[in-house]
Design a protein around this motif. Structure first.
Motif, PDB file in Angstrom:
ATOM      1  N   PHE A 259      11.388  -4.704 -11.181  1.00  0.00           N
ATOM      2  CA  PHE A 259      11.852  -5.116  -9.862  1.00  0.00           C
ATOM      3  C   PHE A 259      13.178  -5.854  -9.997  1.00  0.00           C
ATOM      4  CE2 PHE A 259       8.094  -4.227  -7.328  1.00  0.00           C
ATOM      5  CZ  PHE A 259       7.098  -4.179  -8.286  1.00  0.00           C
TER       6      PHE A 259
ATOM      7  N   ASN B 228       6.252  -1.675 -14.233  1.00  0.00           N
ATOM      8  CA  ASN B 228       7.263  -1.584 -13.177  1.00  0.00           C
ATOM      9  C   ASN B 228       8.398  -2.560 -13.431  1.00  0.00           C
ATOM     10  OD1 ASN B 228       5.412  -0.076 -11.021  1.00  0.00           O
ATOM     11  ND2 ASN B 228       4.238  -1.778 -11.848  1.00  0.00           N
TER      12      ASN B 228
ATOM     13  N   TRP C 152       8.080  -4.226   0.367  1.00  0.00           N
ATOM     14  CA  TRP C 152       7.807  -5.654   0.502  1.00  0.00           C
ATOM     15  C   TRP C 152       8.285  -6.156   1.858  1.00  0.00           C
ATOM     16  CZ3 TRP C 152       6.807  -9.049  -4.017  1.00  0.00           C
ATOM     17  CH2 TRP C 152       6.573  -8.319  -5.193  1.00  0.00           C
ATOM     18  N   GLY C 153       7.641  -7.199   2.354  1.00  0.00           N
ATOM     19  CA  GLY C 153       8.130  -7.872   3.542  1.00  0.00           C
ATOM     20  C   GLY C 153       9.227  -8.865   3.172  1.00  0.00           C
ATOM     21  N   GLN C 154       9.668  -9.597   4.179  1.00  0.00           N
ATOM     22  CA  GLN C 154      10.752 -10.569   3.962  1.00  0.00           C
ATOM     23  C   GLN C 154      10.216 -11.932   3.512  1.00  0.00           C
ATOM     24  OE1 GLN C 154       9.392 -10.067   6.887  1.00  0.00           O
ATOM     25  NE2 GLN C 154       9.113 -12.157   7.685  1.00  0.00           N
TER      26      GLN C 154
ATOM     27  N   MET D  80       6.578  -6.000 -14.358  1.00  0.00           N
ATOM     28  CA  MET D  80       5.256  -6.292 -13.808  1.00  0.00           C
ATOM     29  C   MET D  80       4.284  -5.224 -14.274  1.00  0.00           C
ATOM     30  SD  MET D  80       3.731  -5.417 -10.211  1.00  0.00           S
ATOM     31  CE  MET D  80       1.961  -5.213 -10.157  1.00  0.00           C
TER      32      MET D  80
ATOM     33  N   TRP E 108      -3.860   0.282  -0.862  1.00  0.00           N
ATOM     34  CA  TRP E 108      -4.123  -1.067  -1.309  1.00  0.00           C
ATOM     35  C   TRP E 108      -2.977  -1.940  -0.795  1.00  0.00           C
ATOM     36  CZ3 TRP E 108      -7.556  -3.291  -5.118  1.00  0.00           C
ATOM     37  CH2 TRP E 108      -8.489  -2.400  -5.654  1.00  0.00           C
TER      38      TRP E 108
ATOM     39  N   VAL F 150       1.973 -11.573  -2.912  1.00  0.00           N
ATOM     40  CA  VAL F 150       2.701 -12.144  -4.044  1.00  0.00           C
ATOM     41  C   VAL F 150       3.403 -13.401  -3.537  1.00  0.00           C
ATOM     42  CG1 VAL F 150       4.619 -11.809  -5.672  1.00  0.00           C
ATOM     43  CG2 VAL F 150       3.055  -9.913  -5.172  1.00  0.00           C
TER      44      VAL F 150
ATOM     45  N   THR G 176      -0.726  -1.412  -5.239  1.00  0.00           N
ATOM     46  CA  THR G 176      -1.253  -2.349  -6.237  1.00  0.00           C
ATOM     47  C   THR G 176      -0.758  -2.053  -7.641  1.00  0.00           C
ATOM     48  OG1 THR G 176      -3.260  -3.287  -7.219  1.00  0.00           O
ATOM     49  CG2 THR G 176      -3.386  -0.996  -6.565  1.00  0.00           C
ATOM     50  N   TRP G 177      -0.527  -0.781  -7.959  1.00  0.00           N
ATOM     51  CA  TRP G 177      -0.075  -0.437  -9.311  1.00  0.00           C
ATOM     52  C   TRP G 177       1.318  -0.991  -9.563  1.00  0.00           C
ATOM     53  CZ3 TRP G 177      -4.333   1.390 -11.384  1.00  0.00           C
ATOM     54  CH2 TRP G 177      -5.205   2.151 -10.607  1.00  0.00           C
ATOM     55  N   GLY G 178       2.099  -1.059  -8.503  1.00  0.00           N
ATOM     56  CA  GLY G 178       3.468  -1.563  -8.559  1.00  0.00           C
ATOM     57  C   GLY G 178       4.026  -1.461  -7.156  1.00  0.00           C
ATOM     58  N   PRO G 179       3.926  -2.548  -6.362  1.00  0.00           N
ATOM     59  CA  PRO G 179       4.261  -2.468  -4.935  1.00  0.00           C
ATOM     60  C   PRO G 179       5.642  -1.919  -4.656  1.00  0.00           C
ATOM     61  CG  PRO G 179       3.163  -4.537  -5.427  1.00  0.00           C
ATOM     62  CD  PRO G 179       3.466  -3.892  -6.751  1.00  0.00           C
ATOM     63  N   ARG G 180       5.689  -0.912  -3.803  1.00  0.00           N
ATOM     64  CA  ARG G 180       6.942  -0.242  -3.497  1.00  0.00           C
ATOM     65  C   ARG G 180       7.692  -0.905  -2.349  1.00  0.00           C
ATOM     66  NH1 ARG G 180      11.268   1.629  -2.497  1.00  0.00           N
ATOM     67  NH2 ARG G 180      11.874   3.831  -2.240  1.00  0.00           N
TER      68      ARG G 180
ATOM     69  N   ARG H 278      11.556  -2.678  -5.805  1.00  0.00           N
ATOM     70  CA  ARG H 278      11.131  -1.942  -6.990  1.00  0.00           C
ATOM     71  C   ARG H 278      12.212  -0.941  -7.396  1.00  0.00           C
ATOM     72  NH1 ARG H 278       5.807   1.739  -6.997  1.00  0.00           N
ATOM     73  NH2 ARG H 278       7.341   3.288  -6.308  1.00  0.00           N
TER      74      ARG H 278
ATOM     75  N   TYR I 114       4.859 -13.179   0.057  1.00  0.00           N
ATOM     76  CA  TYR I 114       5.240 -11.819   0.424  1.00  0.00           C
ATOM     77  C   TYR I 114       3.996 -10.940   0.511  1.00  0.00           C
ATOM     78  CZ  TYR I 114       9.962 -13.026  -1.310  1.00  0.00           C
ATOM     79  OH  TYR I 114      11.202 -13.602  -1.532  1.00  0.00           O
TER      80      TYR I 114
ATOM     81  N   TRP J 156       1.693 -12.836  -8.701  1.00  0.00           N
ATOM     82  CA  TRP J 156       0.724 -12.034  -7.958  1.00  0.00           C
ATOM     83  C   TRP J 156      -0.420 -12.934  -7.509  1.00  0.00           C
ATOM     84  CZ3 TRP J 156      -4.408 -11.124  -9.166  1.00  0.00           C
ATOM     85  CH2 TRP J 156      -5.034 -10.119  -8.427  1.00  0.00           C
TER      86      TRP J 156
ATOM     87  N   GLY K 245       0.733  -3.236 -13.730  1.00  0.00           N
ATOM     88  CA  GLY K 245      -0.242  -2.902 -12.695  1.00  0.00           C
ATOM     89  C   GLY K 245      -1.474  -2.228 -13.285  1.00  0.00           C
TER      90      GLY K 245
ATOM     91  N   SER L  87      14.172 -10.166  -0.762  1.00  0.00           N
ATOM     92  CA  SER L  87      12.851  -9.837  -1.282  1.00  0.00           C
ATOM     93  C   SER L  87      13.001  -8.968  -2.523  1.00  0.00           C
ATOM     94  CB  SER L  87      12.051  -9.069  -0.229  1.00  0.00           C
ATOM     95  OG  SER L  87      11.889  -9.824   0.944  1.00  0.00           O
TER      96      SER L  87
ATOM     97  N   PHE M 240       3.468 -10.705 -13.796  1.00  0.00           N
ATOM     98  CA  PHE M 240       4.904 -10.501 -13.864  1.00  0.00           C
ATOM     99  C   PHE M 240       5.472 -11.185 -15.104  1.00  0.00           C
ATOM    100  CE2 PHE M 240       6.030  -8.791  -9.685  1.00  0.00           C
ATOM    101  CZ  PHE M 240       4.942  -9.136  -8.902  1.00  0.00           C
TER     102      PHE M 240
ATOM    103  N   ASN N  39      -5.135  -8.866  -4.162  1.00  0.00           N
ATOM    104  CA  ASN N  39      -5.102  -7.462  -3.778  1.00  0.00           C
ATOM    105  C   ASN N  39      -6.341  -7.128  -2.970  1.00  0.00           C
ATOM    106  OD1 ASN N  39      -3.407  -6.139  -6.615  1.00  0.00           O
ATOM    107  ND2 ASN N  39      -2.899  -5.734  -4.494  1.00  0.00           N
TER     108      ASN N  39
END
Lengths: 116, 112
Positions: free
Chosen positions: B41, B39, A106-108, B94, A33, A37, A100-104, B51, A95, A47, B96, B48, B103, A50
């Motif tokens: 963060f 979660n 991320w982009g800049q 946050m 997924w 954000v 989806t459950w908790g994004p690990r 997590r 971003y 958010w 999920g 950025s 958030f 998704n």
């Protein structure tokens, strides 16, 4: 190494459109997924949307429903956010993130400014 | 929508001292699979989000063990056992579990 790189941000007038892209590498894109954000200047995280691994399910925050469309191209390892009818309150850093459950990951981020 | 309420919103801490942030949800975050998708963060200035904790208490790889998460149902806590200078930033919980994902407002951690 997992990488997510957003692009496509910029200055747009109210009522205008913009398409954001997120190019990913370092993982099998079609297995995850994906999430958009946003963060308005000096504000918290919100958010936005998704999309499921195969694009068959999409979810949006109420404030963008009917105006924004999330999509993906698994062959190109890319995620998109088509933004129409933009408003001043859409001004934010956008971003993309994996999961989806908790994004690990991320982009800049890419900055979208809606102003006349 | 599930409302995530964090407290405090500002947390001045002395270096080496503990810190604790509370996060409460307006609905239970237990999903139908039995897991709780809460979660935490960290967002350092100009960076950025990163997590730290997933599913209430699981620390991500590379996250110092001074960070810990706990809680259940609707009541959750992030603890920093001994605050270091690099911990300055804003912390967000946050959920999920439910659509839309939501958030907390963020808690700004600063050094006294």
């Amino acid at each position: 190494e997992v990488q997510l790189v957003e692009s496509g941000g910029g200055l747009v007038q109210p009522g205008g459109s913009l398409r954001l892209s997120c190019a990913v590498s370092g993982f099998t894109f079609s297995n995850y997924w994906m999430t958009w954000v946003r963060q308005a200047p000096g504000k918290g995280l919100e958010w936005v949307a998704n999309i499921k691994e195969d694009g068959s399910e999409k979810y949006y925050v109420d404030s963008v429903k009917g105006r924004f469309t999330i999509s993906r191209d698994n062959a190109k390892n890319s995620l998109y956010l088509q933004m129409n009818s933009l408003r001043a309150e859409d001004t934010a850093v956008y971003y993309c993130a994996r999961g989806t459950w908790g994004p690990r990951y991320w982009g800049q981020g890419t900055l979208v400014t809606v102003s006349s | 929508d599930v409302v995530m309420t964090q407290s405090p919103l500002s947390l001045p801490v002395t270096l080496g001292q503990p810190a604790s942030i509370s996060c409460r949800s307006s609905q239970s975050l237990v999903y139908s699979d039995g897991d709780t998708y809460l979660n935490w963060f960290q967002q350092r200035p100009g960076q950025s989000p990163r997590r730290l904790i997933y599913k209430v208490s699981n620390r991500d790889s590379g996250v110092p063990d001074r960070f810990s998460g706990s809680g259940s149902g609707t009541d959750f806590t992030l603890k920093i056992s001994r605050v270091e200078a690099e911990d300055v930033g804003v912390y967000y919980c946050m959920q999920g579990t439910h659509w839309p994902r939501t958030f907390g407002q963020g808690t700004k951690v600063e050094i006294k």
